[in-house]
Design an enzyme around this catalytic site. Structure first.
Site, PDB file in Angstrom:
ATOM      1  N   ASP A  83       0.847  -1.189   0.000  1.00  0.00           N
ATOM      2  CA  ASP A  83       0.000   0.000   0.000  1.00  0.00           C
ATOM      3  C   ASP A  83       0.879   1.233   0.000  1.00  0.00           C
ATOM      4  OD1 ASP A  83      -2.229   1.589  -0.015  1.00  0.00           O
ATOM      5  OD2 ASP A  83      -2.866   1.138   2.039  1.00  0.00           O
ATOM      6  N   LYS A  84       0.217   2.354  -0.179  1.00  0.00           N
ATOM      7  CA  LYS A  84       0.893   3.653  -0.217  1.00  0.00           C
ATOM      8  C   LYS A  84       0.095   4.629   0.635  1.00  0.00           C
ATOM      9  CE  LYS A  84       0.027   7.643  -2.658  1.00  0.00           C
ATOM     10  NZ  LYS A  84      -1.229   8.387  -2.873  1.00  0.00           N
ATOM     11  N   HIS A  85       0.781   5.611   1.195  1.00  0.00           N
ATOM     12  CA  HIS A  85       0.061   6.674   1.899  1.00  0.00           C
ATOM     13  C   HIS A  85       0.693   8.000   1.510  1.00  0.00           C
ATOM     14  CE1 HIS A  85      -2.380   8.538   5.007  1.00  0.00           C
ATOM     15  NE2 HIS A  85      -1.311   9.270   5.312  1.00  0.00           N
ATOM     16  N   SER A  86      -0.167   8.991   1.305  1.00  0.00           N
ATOM     17  CA  SER A  86       0.332  10.330   0.999  1.00  0.00           C
ATOM     18  C   SER A  86      -0.105  11.276   2.106  1.00  0.00           C
ATOM     19  CB  SER A  86      -0.253  10.775  -0.344  1.00  0.00           C
ATOM     20  OG  SER A  86      -0.167  12.174  -0.460  1.00  0.00           O
ATOM     21  N   THR A 123      -9.115  10.680  -1.346  1.00  0.00           N
ATOM     22  CA  THR A 123      -9.369   9.661  -2.369  1.00  0.00           C
ATOM     23  C   THR A 123     -10.814   9.162  -2.331  1.00  0.00           C
ATOM     24  OG1 THR A 123      -7.071   9.002  -2.288  1.00  0.00           O
ATOM     25  CG2 THR A 123      -8.589   7.373  -3.153  1.00  0.00           C
ATOM     26  N   ARG A 171      -6.620  15.423  19.238  1.00  0.00           N
ATOM     27  CA  ARG A 171      -5.483  16.233  18.764  1.00  0.00           C
ATOM     28  C   ARG A 171      -5.962  17.354  17.861  1.00  0.00           C
ATOM     29  NH1 ARG A 171      -2.320  12.230  15.546  1.00  0.00           N
ATOM     30  NH2 ARG A 171      -1.025  14.007  15.043  1.00  0.00           N
ATOM     31  N   SER A 186       0.064   7.663  14.199  1.00  0.00           N
ATOM     32  CA  SER A 186      -1.296   7.728  13.662  1.00  0.00           C
ATOM     33  C   SER A 186      -1.357   7.115  12.266  1.00  0.00           C
ATOM     34  CB  SER A 186      -1.733   9.201  13.637  1.00  0.00           C
ATOM     35  OG  SER A 186      -2.915   9.357  12.909  1.00  0.00           O
ATOM     36  N   LYS A 190      -2.692   2.847  11.345  1.00  0.00           N
ATOM     37  CA  LYS A 190      -3.792   2.528  10.420  1.00  0.00           C
ATOM     38  C   LYS A 190      -3.289   1.685   9.262  1.00  0.00           C
ATOM     39  CE  LYS A 190      -4.757   6.910  10.359  1.00  0.00           C
ATOM     40  NZ  LYS A 190      -5.171   8.293  10.378  1.00  0.00           N
ATOM     41  N   LYS A 191      -2.149   2.077   8.709  1.00  0.00           N
ATOM     42  CA  LYS A 191      -1.639   1.346   7.535  1.00  0.00           C
ATOM     43  C   LYS A 191      -1.195  -0.061   7.926  1.00  0.00           C
ATOM     44  CE  LYS A 191      -2.665   3.877   4.282  1.00  0.00           C
ATOM     45  NZ  LYS A 191      -3.450   3.409   3.140  1.00  0.00           N
TER      46      LYS A 191
END
Ligand code: URA
Length: 443
Positions: A83-86, A123, A171, A186, A190-191
Site C-alpha cells: 500500500d501507499k500513503h500520501s 481519495t 489532537r 497515527s 492505520k496502515k
C-alpha cells in the site's frame, strides 16, 4: 494499578514512557477509562517533549493492535500485500492509478483511504463521484475484490486502529496534530493494521503541504521509514513537491476523469506521471516483485502500456458495484459542472512568466466552489473544481487561459476565480523549476 496521570506527569517532565505505560494509555483510550482531557494533556506533553524511537514504536504498535489486523493467507494471495500513503495535496490523484499499477504487476493492494478535510482532497471523495461505487463494503467483499482485481480502494472499515480515531479527534481540537511521533504513530497504526508486507509513503513538501517546512517533511519521512521497518513492514518514502498542484486538475469528478485518462493513455500530466511511476517503482521494490530500479521501471511501463493497469481499475470499479463500462465512458457517468469558464491573466502580466503558486489557496478555491469540506459533515459538490491549470514556468500569452473554473453557483465561481488569480505570482524572467522528487528514503 495504572494511572494515566502518571504517564502525563512523566511526559510533562520529559521522561521516557515504558512500553507497558503506553499500552495501558492506549487501552484506556479505547475503553473510555482515559478522559478527553487526559488524552489532550498527554498529546500536548508529547508535542513539547517528543518521543524517542522506542516510545514511537510502542505507541504505533499499541494503536495498531487496538483493533483488528487484517491477514492475507499466502494460499489465497500469491503476491506481496502493498500500500501507499500520501500526506495529501492538491491534484494528488496518484492512489487511483498506483493501486491498479501495483496489482497489474503482481501485488495485492488493500488500500484504505480517507476523506478530504481542509485544503487537500481525499481519495474516498473522488471515488464517490463514480455512481454506485461501494466504498464501505463488508470485510468478505473487500477481501474478495482484493483477490480478484488485485486492488480495492475503500474507506475506513470495521475496527482498524480504533484508538487513532479518538486520539486524532482530540489532537485535532487541541492544536497537537503537528507532532512527528504522533503523526508517525497515527499514520502507521492505520496502515499496518491492513497487514502489509510493504508500504511506500509520499511525504509532500512545499506551500500546499501539510508539513510546515521541508526539514519537517524530511524528518517525518525518515521517522516513518524507520518505525515501519522496525515493525516488520518494508517501508520506503519519497519526499515530493507540493509547490504547485501535482496534476493540472483539482476537484473530485475531474480528478477521476484524469485518472482514467492516465490509465488508458489518453493523457498524462508530466509531474503526476513522474510521481506515480516513482512510487510504483518503490512499491515493487519493497514487495520484492522487482529486483532492481530498472526492472521495476520496465514492469510499471508494461502495466501501463499493455492496458493491464487500466483493466485492474475497471475490474475494481465493477466488483464494487460501479458501472461495468466506466473506463470506456467516464464522461457518461461523471457529473459535470454547469458553469465552465476560462480564467485569464490581467493584461499587465502578458509575456511574463508564471513563477509561483500559493498551492494551499488553490485547494481553498476548490473548497469555496463546494468541492471540499470546511467541517467534517459538509456535503460536497463532486462536479466542481479547476481544470487545465497552467504549469509553473509557463510564459503567458494573449488569449491563453490560465485555467478553467468549473462550478454550479455564479457567486462561488466568481470568488474562486479571484482566489485562483491571487494565488499566482508572475515574474519578468522564468525561475528555475522545482524538482518533482526531492528525496528517496529506504532503509
Ligand atoms: N494524517 C493522519 O492520519 N494522522 C495524523 O496525525 C496526521 C495526518
Amino acid at each position: 494499578m495504572y494511572l494515566p496521570q502518571d504517564s502525563i506527569r512523566k511526559k510533562r517532565d520529559a521522561l521516557q514512557l515504558t512500553e507497558w505505560e503506553i499500552h495501558q494509555f492506549v487501552n484506556g483510550i479505547c475503553d473510555d477509562s482515559v478522559s478527553e482531557g487526559q488524552i489532550a494533556a498527554l498529546a500536548m506533553a508529547i508535542y513539547f517533549n517528543g518521543m524517542n524511537a522506542d516510545e514511537t514504536i510502542s505507541l504505533t504498535q499499541a494503536m495498531r493492535d487496538s483493533g483488528d489486523v487484517l491477514s492475507w493467507p499466502k494460499s489465497e494471495f500469491d503476491g506481496p500485500i502493498l500500500d501507499k500513503h500520501s500526506t495529501g495535496g492538491i491534484g494528488d490523484v496518484v492512489s487511483l492509478m498506483l493501486g491498479p499499477i501495483i496489482a497489474a504487476c503482481g501485488g495485492y493492494v488493500p488500500m484504505i483511504s480517507g476523506r478530504g478535510l481542509g485544503h487537500t482532497g481525499g481519495t474516498l471523495d473522488k471515488l464517490d463521484s463514480i455512481p454506485g461505487y461501494q466504498s464501505t463494503p463488508d470485510n468478505d467483499t473487500f477481501k474478495n475484490v482484493v483477490k480478484k482485481a488485485g486492488v480495492a480502494i475503500i474507506g475506513q472499515t470495521g475496527n482498524l486502529a480504533p484508538a487513532d480515531r479518538r486520539f486524532y479527534a482530540t489532537r485535532d481540537i487541541t492544536a497537537t496534530v503537528e507532532s512527528i511521533p504522533l503523526i508517525t504513530a497515527s499514520i502507521l497504526s492505520k496502515k499496518l493494521s491492513e497487514g502489509l508486507d510493504g508500504l511506500v509513503m509520499d511525504v509532500k513538501s512545499g506551500n500546499g503541504a501539510f508539513m510546515p517546512s521541508h526539514a519537517k517533511s524530511l524528518e517525518l519521512a525518515r521517522k516513518i521509514v524507520s518505525v515501519g521497518g522496525q515493525l516488520g513492514v518494508s517501508t520506503s518514502a519519497l519526499v515530493t513537491d507540493m509547490n504547485e498542484p501535482l496534476a493540472s486538475t483539482a476537484g473530485n469528478a475531474l480528478e477521476v476523469k484524469l485518472a482514467v485518462d492516465y490509465l488508458t493513455g489518453r493523457h498524462r500530466d508530466a509531474r503526476l506521471h513522474e510521481v506515480t511511476q516513482a512510487l510504483a517503482v518503490e512499491s515493487l521494490l519493497s514487495g520484492g516483485i522487482a529486483k532492481s530500479l530498472d526492472d521495476a521501471k520496465q514492469r510499471v511501463i508494461k502495466a501501463l502500456d499493455t492496458g493491464s493497469a487500466a483493466e485492474r481499475f475497471a475490474e475494481m470499479v465493477r466488483l464494487l458495484n460501479g458501472p461495468a463500462d466506466f473506463i470506456e465512458r467516464p464522461e457518461h457517468y461523471l457529473s459535470e459542472a454547469k458553469i465552465i469558464e476560462p480564467v485569464y491573466a490581467p493584461d499587465k502580466h502578458l509575456d511574463m512568466y508564471l513563477s509561483e503558486y500559493d498551492t494551499r489557496s488553490i485547494g481553498m478555491a476548490v473548497v469555496q466552489l463546494g468541492g471540499g469540506r470546511r467541517k467534517a459533515d459538509d456535503t460536497l459538490d463532486l462536479s466542481v473544481g479547476i481544470k487545465h491549470m497552467t504549469p509553473l514556468g509557463t510564459q503567458l500569452s494573449k488569449g491563453r487561459p490560465l485555467a478553467w473554473i468549473c462550478g454550479n453557483d455564479r457567486c462561488k465561481v466568481d470568488i474562486a476565480r479571484e482566489m485562483f488569480l491571487s494565488a499566482m505570482t508572475f515574474t519578468e524572467t522564468a525561475l528555475p523549476p522545482n524538482p518533482v522528487i526531492y528525496e528517496r528514503l529506504t532503509r
